[in-house]
Design a protein around this motif. Structure first.
Motif, PDB file in Angstrom:
ATOM      1  N   ALA A  76       0.823  -1.209   0.000  1.00 44.91           N
ATOM      2  CA  ALA A  76       0.000   0.000   0.000  1.00 44.91           C
ATOM      3  C   ALA A  76       0.853   1.254   0.000  1.00 44.91           C
ATOM      4  CB  ALA A  76      -0.902   0.008   1.238  1.00 44.91           C
ATOM      5  N   TRP A  77       0.227   2.376  -0.343  1.00 47.35           N
ATOM      6  CA  TRP A  77       0.821   3.661   0.006  1.00 47.35           C
ATOM      7  C   TRP A  77       0.059   4.237   1.188  1.00 47.35           C
ATOM      8  CZ3 TRP A  77      -2.500   7.727  -0.062  1.00 47.35           C
ATOM      9  CH2 TRP A  77      -3.531   7.785  -1.015  1.00 47.35           C
ATOM     10  N   LEU A  78       0.799   4.934   2.054  1.00 52.53           N
ATOM     11  CA  LEU A  78       0.229   5.516   3.258  1.00 52.53           C
ATOM     12  C   LEU A  78       0.499   7.018   3.279  1.00 52.53           C
ATOM     13  CD1 LEU A  78       1.564   2.527   4.157  1.00 52.53           C
ATOM     14  CD2 LEU A  78       0.437   3.149   6.304  1.00 52.53           C
ATOM     15  N   HIS A  79      -0.483   7.763   3.734  1.00 54.28           N
ATOM     16  CA  HIS A  79      -0.347   9.214   3.812  1.00 54.28           C
ATOM     17  C   HIS A  79      -0.752   9.682   5.198  1.00 54.28           C
ATOM     18  CE1 HIS A  79      -1.019  13.531   2.954  1.00 54.28           C
ATOM     19  NE2 HIS A  79      -0.157  13.332   1.985  1.00 54.28           N
ATOM     20  N   LEU A  80       0.114  10.518   5.804  1.00 58.43           N
ATOM     21  CA  LEU A  80      -0.129  11.060   7.130  1.00 58.43           C
ATOM     22  C   LEU A  80      -0.339  12.564   7.009  1.00 58.43           C
ATOM     23  CD1 LEU A  80      -0.182  10.181  10.162  1.00 58.43           C
ATOM     24  CD2 LEU A  80       2.157  11.049  10.291  1.00 58.43           C
ATOM     25  N   THR A  81      -1.511  13.029   7.421  1.00 60.12           N
ATOM     26  CA  THR A  81      -1.865  14.440   7.346  1.00 60.12           C
ATOM     27  C   THR A  81      -2.070  14.999   8.744  1.00 60.12           C
ATOM     28  OG1 THR A  81      -3.057  14.031   5.268  1.00 60.12           O
ATOM     29  CG2 THR A  81      -3.461  16.129   6.377  1.00 60.12           C
ATOM     30  N   PRO A  82      -1.180  15.854   9.247  1.00 60.41           N
ATOM     31  CA  PRO A  82      -1.420  16.491  10.548  1.00 60.41           C
ATOM     32  C   PRO A  82      -2.681  17.348  10.500  1.00 60.41           C
ATOM     33  CG  PRO A  82       0.879  16.717   9.896  1.00 60.41           C
ATOM     34  CD  PRO A  82       0.145  16.214   8.693  1.00 60.41           C
ATOM     35  N   LEU A  83      -3.498  17.240  11.542  1.00 58.04           N
ATOM     36  CA  LEU A  83      -4.753  17.972  11.609  1.00 58.04           C
ATOM     37  C   LEU A  83      -4.707  19.133  12.585  1.00 58.04           C
ATOM     38  CD1 LEU A  83      -7.213  14.919  11.712  1.00 58.04           C
ATOM     39  CD2 LEU A  83      -6.455  16.218   9.703  1.00 58.04           C
ATOM     40  N   GLY A  84      -3.590  19.272  13.308  1.00 56.44           N
ATOM     41  CA  GLY A  84      -3.498  20.268  14.362  1.00 56.44           C
ATOM     42  C   GLY A  84      -3.915  19.681  15.696  1.00 56.44           C
ATOM     43  N   ASP A  85      -3.521  20.359  16.771  1.00 55.77           N
ATOM     44  CA  ASP A  85      -3.862  19.924  18.132  1.00 55.77           C
ATOM     45  C   ASP A  85      -3.363  18.513  18.423  1.00 55.77           C
ATOM     46  OD1 ASP A  85      -5.227  22.349  18.637  1.00 55.77           O
ATOM     47  OD2 ASP A  85      -7.039  21.563  17.706  1.00 55.77           O
ATOM     48  N   GLY A  86      -2.229  18.157  17.825  1.00 52.75           N
ATOM     49  CA  GLY A  86      -1.603  16.890  18.149  1.00 52.75           C
ATOM     50  C   GLY A  86      -2.238  15.661  17.539  1.00 52.75           C
ATOM     51  N   ARG A  87      -3.105  15.829  16.524  1.00 49.81           N
ATOM     52  CA  ARG A  87      -3.745  14.685  15.898  1.00 49.81           C
ATOM     53  C   ARG A  87      -3.425  14.652  14.413  1.00 49.81           C
ATOM     54  NH1 ARG A  87      -6.657  11.755  18.923  1.00 49.81           N
ATOM     55  NH2 ARG A  87      -7.688  10.698  17.186  1.00 49.81           N
ATOM     56  N   ALA A  88      -3.638  13.465  13.816  1.00 48.92           N
ATOM     57  CA  ALA A  88      -3.332  13.293  12.401  1.00 48.92           C
ATOM     58  C   ALA A  88      -4.319  12.316  11.784  1.00 48.92           C
ATOM     59  CB  ALA A  88      -1.910  12.790  12.210  1.00 48.92           C
ATOM     60  N   LEU A  89      -4.501  12.452  10.481  1.00 44.67           N
ATOM     61  CA  LEU A  89      -5.286  11.503   9.690  1.00 44.67           C
ATOM     62  C   LEU A  89      -4.321  10.570   8.984  1.00 44.67           C
ATOM     63  CD1 LEU A  89      -7.995  10.576   8.353  1.00 44.67           C
ATOM     64  CD2 LEU A  89      -7.467  12.214   6.521  1.00 44.67           C
ATOM     65  N   LEU A  90      -4.500   9.280   9.184  1.00 49.65           N
ATOM     66  CA  LEU A  90      -3.695   8.272   8.505  1.00 49.65           C
ATOM     67  C   LEU A  90      -4.561   7.603   7.448  1.00 49.65           C
ATOM     68  CD1 LEU A  90      -1.012   6.642   8.303  1.00 49.65           C
ATOM     69  CD2 LEU A  90      -2.053   5.005   9.894  1.00 49.65           C
ATOM     70  N   GLN A  91      -4.068   7.586   6.212  1.00 50.50           N
ATOM     71  CA  GLN A  91      -4.770   6.939   5.105  1.00 50.50           C
ATOM     72  C   GLN A  91      -3.852   5.919   4.457  1.00 50.50           C
ATOM     73  OE1 GLN A  91      -5.492  10.847   3.218  1.00 50.50           O
ATOM     74  NE2 GLN A  91      -7.646  10.262   3.137  1.00 50.50           N
ATOM     75  N   ALA A  92      -4.449   4.865   3.934  1.00 55.24           N
ATOM     76  CA  ALA A  92      -3.677   3.845   3.219  1.00 55.24           C
ATOM     77  C   ALA A  92      -4.511   3.337   2.056  1.00 55.24           C
ATOM     78  CB  ALA A  92      -3.300   2.694   4.144  1.00 55.24           C
TER      79      ALA A  92
END
Length: 342
Positions: free
Chosen positions: A177-193
Motif C-alpha cells: 500500500a501507500w500511506l499518507h499522514l496528514t497532521p490535523l493540528g492539536d496533536g492529531r493526524a489523519l492516517l490513510q492507506a
C-alpha cells in the motif's frame, strides 16, 4: 428528462430555473455561479453532511477556491508548509522534505461555511418554486459508472507522537500500500492507506500497514477505528443529459493519490454552470451536453494515464497488477476523445 428540457428558455437573455439537489462543494459552487449570472436557483436538501471530513487543499486548489468564493475560509483550518514523499519500494526510508504549502480543512465545515454565505447573499434559494425545474444539478451517486480498479482507501485518526512536526504531510509506500499522514493540528493526524482491493477488517489492516512503514514513529499508536472506502477512479457514463447534470464525485472521481479531487470537483461546477447558462440563452442542448461529457472523459483519460505511470514505479506485487492493468485499459467510452487533458 427530455420533457423538462424542452421547457428550458431558448431566448437570449432568458434565465433557467435550476434545482441544486445536494450541498457538497461542487453543488454549492455551481449554485453560486448560476446565481451570479441571474438564474433562479433552488436548494434541495441544503443541510451539509454531518461528521468531520478532513480535506487537504494544496496551493492550486486554494487559488481556485478563492477565485470563486473569496479568500475567507472557516475557522480551525490547519496550515501545512512542507511535504515529504518516499514513492517506491524502499519502505524503510523517508524522502526529502520539500516546501509545499497546503491547508487542512474540515470538508463539512467548509460546505457549511459556503452554504451560509450563499443563503446570506441569496435568501430566496430556500424558497419553493412552482412547477418542475428546468435543470437539476447533483453530485448524488447513481448507476452507470465505469470504475478503473477495485482499490480501497483506509482512513482513521490517531495522536501524533511527541515532537512530531505538525507542518509536514508525509507519504510512504510499503509492499502492499501507500500511506499518507496528514497532521490535523492539536496533536492529531489523519492516517490513510490505499490497498489494492476491499478490506474486511480496515482497523487491523491499517495498524499492520503502519507498523511496517516509516510512518510508525510519527504516531503514538495506530488509529483505534478506521473505515474502508471505494477509491478507484470512477467516471459516469453520461454525466450530462438534457435536464440533468452531474457534478463532483457523482460525475468523476480521481484516485486520492492525485491530491486534486477537490479542484476537479470545482472544475465540474464551473463547466456545468457555463453549460446551463449557454443553453438557457439559446445554445443547443444536445451539443453542449456532449461537450460536457467529452471534457470529463478527456480529464479522466489523462488521470488514468498518470496512475498507470506512477503505480508500477512503486508496486511490483501481483496484488497491484490488476489495478495497474485497469488504469491502462481504454474502455469504449474513452476511445476517440482526443489527447489526455485536464
Amino acid at each position: 428528462m427530455t420533457s423538462l428540457a424542452l421547457r428550458t428558455p431558448a431566448v437570449p437573455g432568458a434565465f433557467a430555473t435550476v434545482e441544486i439537489a445536494g450541498s457538497g462543494l461542487a453543488e454549492l459552487t455551481c449554485a453560486w455561479l448560476l446565481l451570479a449570472r441571474g438564474h433562479r436557483v433552488r436548494l434541495r436538501s441544503p443541510e451539509p453532511a454531518a461528521g468531520p471530513r478532513p480535506l487537504l487543499l494544496g496551493g492550486p486548489t486554494l487559488d481556485l477556491l478563492h477565485s470563486l468564493w473569496g479568500r475567507e475560509l472557516p475557522a480551525h483550518c490547519h496550515q501545512l508548509t512542507h511535504r515529504q514523499v518516499c514513492w517506491g519500494p524502499d519502505a524503510g526510508a523517508m524522502g526529502r522534505r520539500t516546501p509545499q504549502p497546503a491547508t487542512v480543512v474540515d470538508g463539512a465545515r467548509l460546505t457549511e461555511h459556503l452554504l451560509g454565505r450563499l443563503v446570506t447573499r441569496h435568501p430566496d434559494v430556500l424558497s419553493e418554486t412552482p412547477g418542475p425545474p428546468w435543470w437539476t444539478v447533483t453530485a448524488a451517486g447513481s448507476t452507470g459508472h465505469w470504475t478503473a480498479g477495485r482499490r480501497h482507501l483506509l482512513a482513521g485518526e490517531a495522536p501524533l507522537a511527541p515532537g512530531t512536526d505538525e507542518t509536514t504531510a508525509r507519504l510512504v509506500c510499503t509492499e502492499l500500500a501507500w500511506l499518507h499522514l496528514t497532521p490535523l493540528g492539536d496533536g492529531r493526524a489523519l492516517l490513510q492507506a490505499m490497498v489494492p482491493g476491499p478490506a474486511a477488517r480496515p482497523t487491523e489492516l491499517l495498524e499492520t500497514l503502519l507498523a511496517g512503514s516509516a510512518l510508525a514513529p510519527a504516531l503514538r499508536h495506530a488509529p483505534r477505528a478506521a473505515v474502508a472506502l471505494p477509491a478507484a477512479p470512477r467516471l459516469h457514463r453520461t454525466p450530462a443529459v438534457p435536464g440533468r447534470i452531474l457534478v463532483g464525485a457523482g460525475a468523476i472521481r480521481y484516485d486520492p493519490l492525485s491530491g486534486t479531487g477537490s479542484a476537479q470537483a470545482l472544475r465540474t461546477a464551473i463547466l456545468a454552470a457555463a453549460s446551463i447558462h449557454a443553453m438557457a440563452t439559446g445554445a443547443p442542448r444536445g451539443p453542449l451536453c456532449t461537450h460536457y461529457t467529452s471534457r470529463l472523459r478527456r480529464a479522466f483519460r489523462g488521470h488514468l494515464a498518470t496512475c498507470a505511470q506512477l503505480y508500477p514505479q512503486a508496486f511490483a506485487s501481483p496484488s497491484w497488477q490488476y489495478e495497474i492493468d485497469a488504469c491502462r485499459r481504454q474502455p469504449p467510452l474513452l476511445r476517440g476523445v482526443g489527447d489526455p487533458a485536464n
